[in-house]
Design a protein around this motif. Sequence first.
Motif, mmCIF file in Angstrom:
data_model
loop_
_atom_site.group_PDB
_atom_site.id
_atom_site.type_symbol
_atom_site.label_atom_id
_atom_site.label_comp_id
_atom_site.label_asym_id
_atom_site.label_seq_id
_atom_site.Cartn_x
_atom_site.Cartn_y
_atom_site.Cartn_z
ATOM 1 N N PRO A 90 0.801 -1.239 0.000
ATOM 2 C CA PRO A 90 0.000 0.000 0.000
ATOM 3 C C PRO A 90 0.826 1.276 0.000
ATOM 4 O O PRO A 90 0.351 2.317 -0.467
ATOM 5 N N THR A 91 2.038 1.230 0.512
ATOM 6 C CA THR A 91 2.846 2.452 0.592
ATOM 7 C C THR A 91 3.765 2.628 -0.610
ATOM 8 O O THR A 91 4.578 3.553 -0.630
ATOM 9 N N GLY A 92 3.652 1.754 -1.591
ATOM 10 C CA GLY A 92 4.471 1.907 -2.786
ATOM 11 C C GLY A 92 4.087 3.153 -3.564
ATOM 12 O O GLY A 92 2.925 3.563 -3.585
ATOM 13 N N GLU A 93 5.061 3.755 -4.210
ATOM 14 C CA GLU A 93 4.833 4.981 -4.964
ATOM 15 C C GLU A 93 4.459 4.647 -6.402
ATOM 16 O O GLU A 93 5.011 3.732 -7.011
ATOM 17 N N VAL A 94 3.518 5.395 -6.935
ATOM 18 C CA VAL A 94 3.080 5.208 -8.313
ATOM 19 C C VAL A 94 2.732 6.570 -8.887
ATOM 20 O O VAL A 94 2.279 7.471 -8.171
ATOM 21 N N SER A 95 2.965 6.726 -10.176
ATOM 22 C CA SER A 95 2.599 7.966 -10.865
ATOM 23 C C SER A 95 1.613 7.621 -11.968
ATOM 24 O O SER A 95 1.877 6.759 -12.804
ATOM 25 N N PRO A 113 1.743 15.068 -12.841
ATOM 26 C CA PRO A 113 3.173 15.348 -12.641
ATOM 27 C C PRO A 113 3.700 14.953 -11.267
ATOM 28 O O PRO A 113 4.828 15.304 -10.925
ATOM 29 N N PHE A 114 2.927 14.252 -10.459
ATOM 30 C CA PHE A 114 3.368 13.914 -9.110
ATOM 31 C C PHE A 114 3.073 12.439 -8.845
ATOM 32 O O PHE A 114 2.324 11.788 -9.574
ATOM 33 N N THR A 115 3.694 11.922 -7.784
ATOM 34 C CA THR A 115 3.493 10.530 -7.390
ATOM 35 C C THR A 115 2.613 10.468 -6.148
ATOM 36 O O THR A 115 2.440 11.460 -5.437
#
Length: 307
Positions: free
Chosen positions: A186-191, A196-198
């Motif tokens: 759940p805390t993984g970053e995705v764009s 323009p932000f993750t």
Amino acid sequence: MRESNLPLLIKAFLSNTHVTIAQQWLNSNDGKRAAYVICAMNAGIWLLWKVPRLRPSMQRHFLHDPLSGRWHTLVTSVFSHNSFMHMAVNNIALVGFASTTSHWMVVSESRVAPTLPESTTLYHFIAFYLSAGAFASLVSHVFSARFIWPRLVGKSLMKTTRRVLPGLGASGAVYACLGLTAMAFPTGEVSLLFLPFTMHVSTAFLGLVAFDAIGAVTAWRLGLDHVAHLGGAAFGYLYWKYGMQYWWVPWRDAAQVVADELLEEELKELEDEEKTKEGKQVEFGPAVEEKEDATRRTSSGKGNGEK
């Protein structure tokens, strides 16, 4: 000089391209490799749509119409896309989330069956992808057949803005990969595309689910199958919650039974070999003793003669 160097430049370009592709393939896990193959299939089927002579056949076999009575299109429509942008977005998302989905499968299998892991997650991921796509298509099919179609033929025909439209695309299966990734990491970053932000993948997942839920209720005319998206998201969540025990535990038990049977057969063969050796020793034992006695007599006779 330029003309003479042109073949060398082409060879260098082809060689570098081959090395880059091979390195990318070797550095990918099984899920990502499966995603590359699926993307190639999506591209091939999209090209077939561009052949005018094949369009009637493509509409029959790669477009799921809830009112057609054809069921195989629940799966085949997952590989079909109506535009290049539609295909590109799904392929990019699939490659991104296939890697994390495959990694979750490896981690979960190590917990469920630490002594008997799978040699590869390739077939597991393919089964997950096809099941998710078929489930999303089925949810959309049931919603159209049970809710939209009765309203169209009922008294509210002039009031409804809905239509029973054929469905296609891998969005449902991609949503399943996204949902599983959001639950597992759940805390993984995705764009997201065009942003323009993750953000956390769980936040993006909840936002997309809310968007599709509103679209399914209000019947937005955006050309999106919101119900299929929700079906894929639900499949990803349910598979994260319960899927591993239904996928791996039966196979683990069956594999354990087969392993026990093979072990019993090997032990039985060893016992038979030992019995055979013992029988040969018993059979040849008297003959060996007689031969030894004869040898002793001969040696003793020679000794007496020498004296």
